[in-house]
Design a protein around this motif. Structure first.
Motif, mmCIF file in Angstrom:
data_model
loop_
_atom_site.group_PDB
_atom_site.id
_atom_site.type_symbol
_atom_site.label_atom_id
_atom_site.label_comp_id
_atom_site.label_asym_id
_atom_site.label_seq_id
_atom_site.Cartn_x
_atom_site.Cartn_y
_atom_site.Cartn_z
ATOM 1 N N GLY A 3 36.852 84.432 47.460
ATOM 2 C CA GLY A 3 35.795 83.442 47.227
ATOM 3 C C GLY A 3 36.081 82.571 46.022
ATOM 4 O O GLY A 3 37.121 82.670 45.370
ATOM 5 N N GLU A 4 35.132 81.710 45.714
ATOM 6 C CA GLU A 4 35.293 80.749 44.613
ATOM 7 C C GLU A 4 34.603 81.195 43.333
ATOM 8 O O GLU A 4 34.549 80.453 42.365
ATOM 9 N N ARG A 5 34.099 82.427 43.341
ATOM 10 C CA ARG A 5 33.290 82.853 42.194
ATOM 11 C C ARG A 5 34.088 82.940 40.891
ATOM 12 O O ARG A 5 33.511 82.944 39.802
ATOM 13 N N LYS A 6 35.414 83.017 40.980
ATOM 14 C CA LYS A 6 36.228 83.112 39.771
ATOM 15 C C LYS A 6 36.542 81.746 39.175
ATOM 16 O O LYS A 6 37.100 81.660 38.084
ATOM 17 N N GLY A 7 36.215 80.683 39.894
ATOM 18 C CA GLY A 7 36.423 79.343 39.367
ATOM 19 C C GLY A 7 37.871 78.934 39.228
ATOM 20 O O GLY A 7 38.219 78.120 38.369
ATOM 21 N N HIS A 8 38.729 79.481 40.052
ATOM 22 C CA HIS A 8 40.137 79.099 39.975
ATOM 23 C C HIS A 8 40.333 77.666 40.450
ATOM 24 O O HIS A 8 39.709 77.222 41.414
ATOM 25 N N LEU A 9 41.218 76.976 39.767
ATOM 26 C CA LEU A 9 41.455 75.570 40.059
ATOM 27 C C LEU A 9 42.570 75.432 41.085
ATOM 28 O O LEU A 9 43.629 76.046 40.954
ATOM 29 N N ARG A 10 42.337 74.589 42.085
ATOM 30 C CA ARG A 10 43.283 74.499 43.200
ATOM 31 C C ARG A 10 43.947 73.125 43.319
ATOM 32 O O ARG A 10 44.859 72.966 44.125
ATOM 33 N N THR A 11 43.499 72.153 42.535
ATOM 34 C CA THR A 11 44.110 70.829 42.587
ATOM 35 C C THR A 11 44.320 70.305 41.180
ATOM 36 O O THR A 11 43.591 70.667 40.242
ATOM 37 N N ALA A 12 45.311 69.434 41.020
ATOM 38 C CA ALA A 12 45.573 68.827 39.716
ATOM 39 C C ALA A 12 44.393 67.997 39.219
ATOM 40 O O ALA A 12 44.025 68.084 38.038
ATOM 41 N N PRO A 13 43.748 67.197 40.084
ATOM 42 C CA PRO A 13 42.591 66.442 39.598
ATOM 43 C C PRO A 13 41.476 67.324 39.062
ATOM 44 O O PRO A 13 40.804 66.949 38.083
ATOM 45 N N SER A 14 41.275 68.509 39.664
ATOM 46 C CA SER A 14 40.206 69.386 39.169
ATOM 47 C C SER A 14 40.496 69.866 37.750
ATOM 48 O O SER A 14 39.586 70.017 36.937
ATOM 49 N N GLU A 73 40.800 79.609 23.777
ATOM 50 C CA GLU A 73 42.038 80.164 24.328
ATOM 51 C C GLU A 73 42.227 81.612 23.893
ATOM 52 O O GLU A 73 42.609 82.472 24.685
ATOM 53 N N LYS A 74 41.941 81.886 22.617
ATOM 54 C CA LYS A 74 42.165 83.225 22.083
ATOM 55 C C LYS A 74 41.260 84.266 22.717
ATOM 56 O O LYS A 74 41.648 85.436 22.841
ATOM 57 N N VAL A 75 40.059 83.887 23.103
ATOM 58 C CA VAL A 75 39.128 84.855 23.698
ATOM 59 C C VAL A 75 39.150 84.814 25.218
ATOM 60 O O VAL A 75 38.342 85.470 25.878
ATOM 61 N N GLY A 76 40.085 84.057 25.783
ATOM 62 C CA GLY A 76 40.219 84.036 27.233
ATOM 63 C C GLY A 76 39.168 83.226 27.954
ATOM 64 O O GLY A 76 38.891 83.480 29.135
ATOM 65 N N ALA A 77 38.595 82.251 27.273
ATOM 66 C CA ALA A 77 37.532 81.451 27.883
ATOM 67 C C ALA A 77 38.047 80.184 28.540
ATOM 68 O O ALA A 77 37.261 79.381 29.039
ATOM 69 N N THR A 78 39.353 79.994 28.540
ATOM 70 C CA THR A 78 39.929 78.813 29.184
ATOM 71 C C THR A 78 40.325 79.155 30.619
ATOM 72 O O THR A 78 40.454 80.329 30.979
ATOM 73 N N PRO A 79 40.533 78.150 31.468
ATOM 74 C CA PRO A 79 40.838 78.418 32.878
ATOM 75 C C PRO A 79 42.141 79.197 33.054
ATOM 76 O O PRO A 79 43.093 79.032 32.293
ATOM 77 N N ARG A 80 42.142 80.051 34.062
ATOM 78 C CA ARG A 80 43.349 80.765 34.442
ATOM 79 C C ARG A 80 43.237 81.126 35.912
ATOM 80 O O ARG A 80 42.135 81.201 36.469
ATOM 81 N N GLY A 81 44.367 81.338 36.539
ATOM 82 C CA GLY A 81 44.382 81.708 37.940
ATOM 83 C C GLY A 81 44.494 83.207 38.114
ATOM 84 O O GLY A 81 44.421 83.977 37.151
ATOM 85 N N PRO A 82 44.697 83.653 39.338
ATOM 86 C CA PRO A 82 44.872 85.085 39.583
ATOM 87 C C PRO A 82 46.234 85.566 39.086
ATOM 88 O O PRO A 82 47.114 84.771 38.752
ATOM 89 N N VAL A 83 46.388 86.878 39.041
ATOM 90 C CA VAL A 83 47.675 87.490 38.742
ATOM 91 C C VAL A 83 48.234 87.994 40.072
ATOM 92 O O VAL A 83 47.610 88.826 40.736
ATOM 93 N N VAL A 84 49.387 87.468 40.462
ATOM 94 C CA VAL A 84 49.942 87.728 41.785
ATOM 95 C C VAL A 84 51.179 88.607 41.663
ATOM 96 O O VAL A 84 52.058 88.341 40.831
ATOM 97 N N PHE A 85 51.261 89.627 42.499
ATOM 98 C CA PHE A 85 52.413 90.517 42.537
ATOM 99 C C PHE A 85 53.152 90.292 43.856
ATOM 100 O O PHE A 85 52.625 90.618 44.927
ATOM 101 N N GLU A 86 54.349 89.714 43.760
ATOM 102 C CA GLU A 86 55.159 89.471 44.955
ATOM 103 C C GLU A 86 55.993 90.724 45.207
ATOM 104 O O GLU A 86 56.940 91.015 44.471
ATOM 105 N N CYS A 87 55.633 91.465 46.251
ATOM 106 C CA CYS A 87 56.249 92.767 46.512
ATOM 107 C C CYS A 87 56.983 92.810 47.845
ATOM 108 O O CYS A 87 57.183 93.886 48.415
ATOM 109 N N VAL A 88 57.395 91.661 48.349
ATOM 110 C CA VAL A 88 58.094 91.600 49.631
ATOM 111 C C VAL A 88 59.604 91.612 49.417
ATOM 112 O O VAL A 88 60.334 92.404 50.002
ATOM 113 N N GLY A 89 60.092 90.695 48.586
ATOM 114 C CA GLY A 89 61.501 90.686 48.258
ATOM 115 C C GLY A 89 62.414 90.150 49.337
ATOM 116 O O GLY A 89 63.499 90.683 49.565
#
Length: 387
Positions: A225-236, A264-280
């Protein structure tokens, strides 16, 4: 003794000389050994991997023309000590060990080097300094998963994932499943697992994944869902920066640049998910970078043995943090063993079959089908030939 050897990609059960412990080494009787994806890759891509290892100074990695006993995930019982050992544990003590064996010409990777035969055998050698006793109550099956779970523990630590972050695991083979276990052990609240295999999606759910998706019908990048507020476009991202600055500059005399740094220091700036690529496999890094939200952190855990490409410009435009991980440290190995012992991590969902030495070749074939198995263990005294 009996052991499974690999020569030019062919597996065979053979009689080989009993190992003799050298200085600082322990001879152990193997009670369980796990088949790793690295074993499957090394069987067919050993020369390519050996070339890469040689470029960073290690020329002992197995090559196809050599005859090597595979197996770097194992547990066993102490049989005898070599000279120069402290003899820390009585004969018969159950132990696990980091798969690194010190020989007179340097350290070698156990089960991936001709100089350090591995655990697909009745006995193997370990370095005393790298050995740890198995706590009471931990089964041989679970103890043998210490090594792959330590790989996942290291990957999660290197990712610096927070409990409130969204973690997305792409590929739910044994290492992907282990990463899910370690993410939940670390307290991560939202773990998304993505795999084409229905069987592995079920295992991912058993390992604790909160959301499980088939990427053919649902995107892992939006499933939470969008509840985490992740940004998906450069204009956003640009609009957010402008809107934030507009608000801050309404306050007369406010050092808005310092407020931004504090955020930034307290983590209040935008960030995306943490992705683990485990296919290889080739193309996965490009696929992940193309589809993840902006400002994501991508941790490459899956070992791709072939050359690959991705578009740096896409990673730059999205400001993707790309990290590669390998193995673990002794402390992480110890911590993993303790997590298994105290129940923080339950490896049971990983384990889908056990064979004897005569069943290893069949097990390698079975592991090529993701709907059949995840982790197959070897019991050297078992007569089971098929899984």
């Amino acid at each position: 003794m009996r052991a499974v050897t690999c020569h030019r990609g062919e597996l065979a059960v053979a009689e080989v000389p009993d190992p003799v412990p050298g200085r600082g080494q322990i001879l152990i009787e193997v009670t369980r050994s796990g088949i790793c994806g690295s074993d499957l890759h090394a069987r067919t891509h050993s020369d390519l991997t050996a070339d890469g290892a040689a470029e960073i100074g290690y020329d002992g990695f197995m090559r196809s023309e050599q005859t090597v006993v595979l197996g770097h995930e194992f547990c066993g019982r102490v049989v005898a000590y070599g000279p120069g050992c402290h003899e820390r544990w009585p004969v018969g003590t159950r132990v696990v060990a980091l798969p690194v064996l010190r020989q007179d010409d340097g350290a070698h990777l156990t089960g991936l080097s001709e100089r350090a035969p591995g655990g697909f055998a009745e006995m193997t050698l370990v370095s005393e300094v790298m050995t740890m006793p198995v706590p009471d109550g931990v089964s041989d099956d679970h103890a043998a998963t210490t090594e792959p779970l330590a790989v996942a523990h290291h990957a999660v630590r290197r990712s610096e994932v927070g409990k409130k972050d969204v973690a997305i695991v792409v590929g739910c083979g044994p290492i992907g499943l282990a990463v899910i276990l370690m993410l939940k052990a670390a307290g991560v609240r939202t773990v998304v697992a993505s795999d084409l295999s229905a069987a592995r999606r079920q295992l991912a759910a058993r390992c604790g994944a909160d959301i499980v998706v088939d990427p053919r019908t649902e995107s892992p990048w939006t499933a939470y869902g969008e509840r985490k507020g992740h940004l998906r476009t450069a204009p956003s991202l640009i609009e957010l920066g402008m809107d934030t600055l507009q608000v801050l500059r309404r306050v007369p005399g406010l050092p808005w640049w310092r407020v931004m740094r504090a955020a930034e220091k307290v983590g209040a700036t935008p960030r995306g998910p943490v992705v683990f690529e485990c296919v290889g496999v080739p193309g996965m890094i490009e696929d992940v970078i193309t589809h993840v939200p902006l400002l994501s952190r991508v941790v490459v855990v899956g070992v791709c043995m072939e050359p690959d490409t991705f578009r740096p410009s896409m990673a730059i435009n999205k400001e993707i943090d790309l990290r590669f991980v390998f193995a673990y440290g002794p402390g992480e190995f110890y911590e993993t063993l303790q997590m298994i012992a105290d129940g923080t991590v339950d490896p049971s969902p990983l384990l889908t079959g056990t064979v004897g030495l005569d069943g290893v070749a069949d097990a390698f074939t079975a592991l090529a089908d993701p709907d059949r198995h995840a982790k197959i263990l070897i019991d050297p005294v078992s007569d089971v030939r098929t899984v």
